[in-house]
Write a protein that holds these residues in place. Structure first.
Motif, short mmCIF file in Angstrom:
data_model
loop_
_atom_site.label_atom_id
_atom_site.label_comp_id
_atom_site.label_asym_id
_atom_site.label_seq_id
_atom_site.Cartn_x
_atom_site.Cartn_y
_atom_site.Cartn_z
N ALA A 78 0.84 -1.21 0.00
CA ALA A 78 0.00 0.00 0.00
C ALA A 78 0.87 1.25 0.00
O ALA A 78 0.56 2.25 -0.69
CB ALA A 78 -0.93 -0.01 1.21
N LYS A 79 1.96 1.21 0.76
CA LYS A 79 2.84 2.38 0.82
C LYS A 79 3.56 2.57 -0.52
O LYS A 79 3.81 3.71 -0.94
CB LYS A 79 3.85 2.20 1.94
CG LYS A 79 4.55 3.48 2.36
CD LYS A 79 5.01 3.44 3.79
CE LYS A 79 5.56 4.77 4.24
NZ LYS A 79 5.76 4.85 5.70
N LYS A 118 1.11 4.32 -2.83
CA LYS A 118 1.04 5.74 -2.49
C LYS A 118 2.30 6.47 -2.96
O LYS A 118 2.23 7.60 -3.47
CB LYS A 118 0.87 5.90 -0.98
CG LYS A 118 0.76 7.36 -0.53
CD LYS A 118 0.59 7.46 0.99
CE LYS A 118 0.55 8.92 1.42
NZ LYS A 118 0.42 9.04 2.91
#
Length: 328
Positions: A314-315, A318
């Motif tokens: 997820a990071k 982003k």
């Protein structure tokens, strides 16, 4: 990996080589390295480290000592080494690892606590002055290393484009791990392609950086800040050092304010790299994808992939979005 108590015979053997035969090692921790505390008869306290097999060869570890000696001579609070009775920086000892041995080294134990132990997971306004001071600390480090001519034989790895995203990056082929789904593999392949293209545009010279200056490696000793654990020090871009320091806060709502305080601390001591904010976005993503490779190779330290993979993927997503936005 054996329990830390299984390394006590190796620690005792190492202390004999370092001229402390009567000193009993006290287990401190086991992660990348196995660490013991040694209280010498003269009152000095030392950290004895049994280094992870296969991570660094002896010349690279000896170069670490050359660097930290130079930094200490220029006023930085950093670990300084102790030599064996024969004058060597390191000694090889038998251990219960499959490899059978580890290299053992000793550094002076500075009093204090790490920044991580002081602030924990907090990243609110009451912690920002610590990040500002960390920015100044890294600026001082970079000022010293940028003007240093390393001695003959000095060797450390390179965190350049090949070291980050080449065919055999320093922390492994993060985009090609067995634990990845097809979708995750594509995300990380896209990240690799994006990072590769952005790194190709950097003109800044590589200097010696700490490369692991997160809060657990920043020492608060009285009124002074210092750096510990130079295991990952390398030739690299200064902005990568900054990104490592800031990475733990990069998902926080207050990150822009914390980042600006950090950069102000750095800029007060040394000029920021051109396009510092864009470089930070680049290296925050780079740090994320590197950590995926690091975690995947160390299940004994970080647990099953379900404990870390979703958050890092997820990071990475982003980070890709941030980099595309700031580089457009």
């Amino acid at each position: 990996m054996p329990d830390i108590a299984a390394y006590l015979p190796a620690a005792r053997a190492a202390l004999r080589q370092f001229g402390l035969p009567e000193t009993e090692p006290h287990p401190i921790g086991k992660s990348e390295n196995v660490v013991f505390r040694a209280d010498a008869p003269d009152g000095t306290i030392w950290a004895l480290r049994l280094h992870r097999p296969g991570y660094h060869a002896l010349p690279a570890l000896e170069s670490d000592r050359e660097l930290t000696a130079h930094l200490a001579a220029n006023g930085l609070l950093v670990p300084t080494g102790r030599r064996t009775a024969s004058g060597a920086w390191y000694t090889e000892v038998q251990t219960p690892d499959p490899e059978g041995t580890r290299l053992a080294g000793m550094t002076l134990w500075h009093p204090g606590q790490t920044l991580e132990s002081l602030i924990g997971r907090a990243r609110g306004p009451d912690t920002w002055h610590w990040f500002e001071r960390t920015g100044a600390l890294l600026a001082d480090l970079h000022t010293i290393t940028a003007s240093w001519t390393a001695p003959h034989g000095f060797t450390r790895h390179r965190l350049d484009a090949d070291g980050f995203v080449g065919d055999a990056p320093f922390w492994g082929r993060f985009w090609d791990l067995p634990c990845l789904t097809a979708e995750e593999r594509q995300i990380l392949t896209d990240a690799r392609t994006l990072v590769t293209s952005r790194l190709a545009k950097l003109a800044d010279p590589l200097i010696l950086i700490h490369a692991d200056a997160h809060p657990a490696n920043v020492l608060v000793s009285g009124e002074h800040l210092g750096l510990i654990d130079f295991d990952d020090c390398a030739w690299g871009w200064p902005a990568f050092d900054m990104a490592v320091s800031l990475w733990s806060a990069s998902s926080e709502p207050c990150f822009p304010e914390l980042r600006d305080r950090f950069l102000a601390g750095y800029a007060a001591r040394r000029a920021l790299p051109p396009g510092a904010l864009k470089q930070l976005d680049l290296f925050l993503l780079t740090r994320t994808i590197m950590l995926i490779g690091w975690f995947a190779e160390r299940p004994e330290l970080v647990g099953p992939e379900s404990a870390w993979k979703p958050g890092l993927i997820a990071k990475a997503l982003k980070g890709i979005a941030n980099l595309n936005r700031t580089s457009s």
